[in-house]
Write a protein that holds these residues in place. Structure first.
Motif, PDB file in Angstrom:
ATOM      1  N   PRO A  16      13.196  45.170 -51.113  1.00 29.92           N
ATOM      2  CA  PRO A  16      12.673  44.742 -49.812  1.00 29.92           C
ATOM      3  C   PRO A  16      12.120  45.933 -49.038  1.00 29.92           C
ATOM      4  CG  PRO A  16      14.852  43.793 -50.208  1.00 29.92           C
ATOM      5  CD  PRO A  16      14.611  44.808 -51.289  1.00 29.92           C
ATOM      6  N   GLU A  17      11.051  45.693 -48.318  1.00 31.29           N
ATOM      7  CA  GLU A  17      10.324  46.771 -47.644  1.00 31.29           C
ATOM      8  C   GLU A  17      11.220  47.616 -46.737  1.00 31.29           C
ATOM      9  OE1 GLU A  17       6.474  47.256 -44.630  1.00 31.29           O
ATOM     10  OE2 GLU A  17       6.980  45.300 -45.460  1.00 31.29           O
ATOM     11  N   ARG A  76      18.017  35.966 -52.504  1.00 29.94           N
ATOM     12  CA  ARG A  76      16.875  36.859 -52.248  1.00 29.94           C
ATOM     13  C   ARG A  76      16.595  36.970 -50.743  1.00 29.94           C
ATOM     14  NH1 ARG A  76      13.008  37.993 -56.362  1.00 29.94           N
ATOM     15  NH2 ARG A  76      13.621  37.217 -58.420  1.00 29.94           N
ATOM     16  N   SER A  77      16.616  35.836 -50.060  1.00 26.67           N
ATOM     17  CA  SER A  77      16.348  35.820 -48.623  1.00 26.67           C
ATOM     18  C   SER A  77      17.410  36.609 -47.854  1.00 26.67           C
ATOM     19  CB  SER A  77      16.299  34.370 -48.134  1.00 26.67           C
ATOM     20  OG  SER A  77      16.125  34.323 -46.740  1.00 26.67           O
ATOM     21  N   THR A  80      17.015  40.375 -48.423  1.00 28.82           N
ATOM     22  CA  THR A  80      15.854  40.863 -47.676  1.00 28.82           C
ATOM     23  C   THR A  80      16.206  41.025 -46.203  1.00 28.82           C
ATOM     24  OG1 THR A  80      14.321  39.839 -49.240  1.00 28.82           O
ATOM     25  CG2 THR A  80      13.459  40.385 -47.057  1.00 28.82           C
TER      26      THR A  80
END
Length: 197
Positions: A16-17, A76-77, A80
């Protein structure tokens, strides 16, 4: 070039960024054991139960309704949102016994840690989730191995890092799920990720 008897890592890194923490395992189990195309896919591995207890007080939080798999999209959410990246320390391996055991995993090519960290500039903590991962990371980063449930600080390149040594999420590691989850909860709190709101 890949040898006929080796395996290349089958997943892309999950980066994640805004990731602040990079969790590193060793290598995925054989695909026959997978319940989803993501990290810690073996239903007998307790990583997502550890996350469930650590953040929600519920070991089944990330399980599907039939209790036979994991809710990958929700995982995943959540990762993130929390800023947690996932990758492994081995990119190419040879399974000496054809199973998922780290004990019989020969690492042919390790992680390119510099390249991974370059993609997550906000990351200043790495958690290794087992002895094989710790041994591999220690061969890359100049660090004295922390005791399980603790961390050491080091500088890698120009980045100051905390290296956490976490208990393995494998059921072969002799510690109850609740005790493992307590250690992970402590780490998440240390990194400012403690509450799930």
């Amino acid at each position: 070039m890949q040898s006929a008897d080796t395996e290349i890592h089958p997943l892309p890194p999950f980066l994640p960024e805004k990731a602040k923490l990079l969790m590193l395992g060793s290598f995925p189990p054989p695909m026959a054991r997978w319940k989803m195309p993501f990290f810690y896919p073996n239903f007998q591995n307790d990583m997502w139960r550890i996350f469930g207890v650590a953040f929600f007080g519920d070991s089944d939080h990330f399980l599907t309704d039939d209790r036979k798999s994991f809710r990958e999209a929700e995982i995943r959410s959540f990762l993130t949102e929390k800023g947690i990246a996932l990758w492994d320390t081995a990119m190419e391996v040879r399974r000496q016994k054809g199973n998922a055991s780290d004990k019989f995993l020969e690492i042919i090519r390790p992680i390119d840690l510099s390249a991974v960290l370059a993609q997550i500039p906000d990351c200043h903590a790495i958690a290794v989730t087992g002895q094989k991962a710790m041994d591999t990371l220690a061969s890359i980063v100049n660090i004295q191995e922390p005791a399980v449930g603790s961390f050491e600080e080091t500088v890698y390149g120009e980045r100051r890092l905390r290296i956490y040594r976490m208990p393995s999420s494998s059921r072969a590691y002799p510690k109850p799920l609740t005790e493992k989850a307590a250690v992970y909860r402590w780490m998440f709190e240390e990194e400012g990720m403690g509450d799930n709101k």
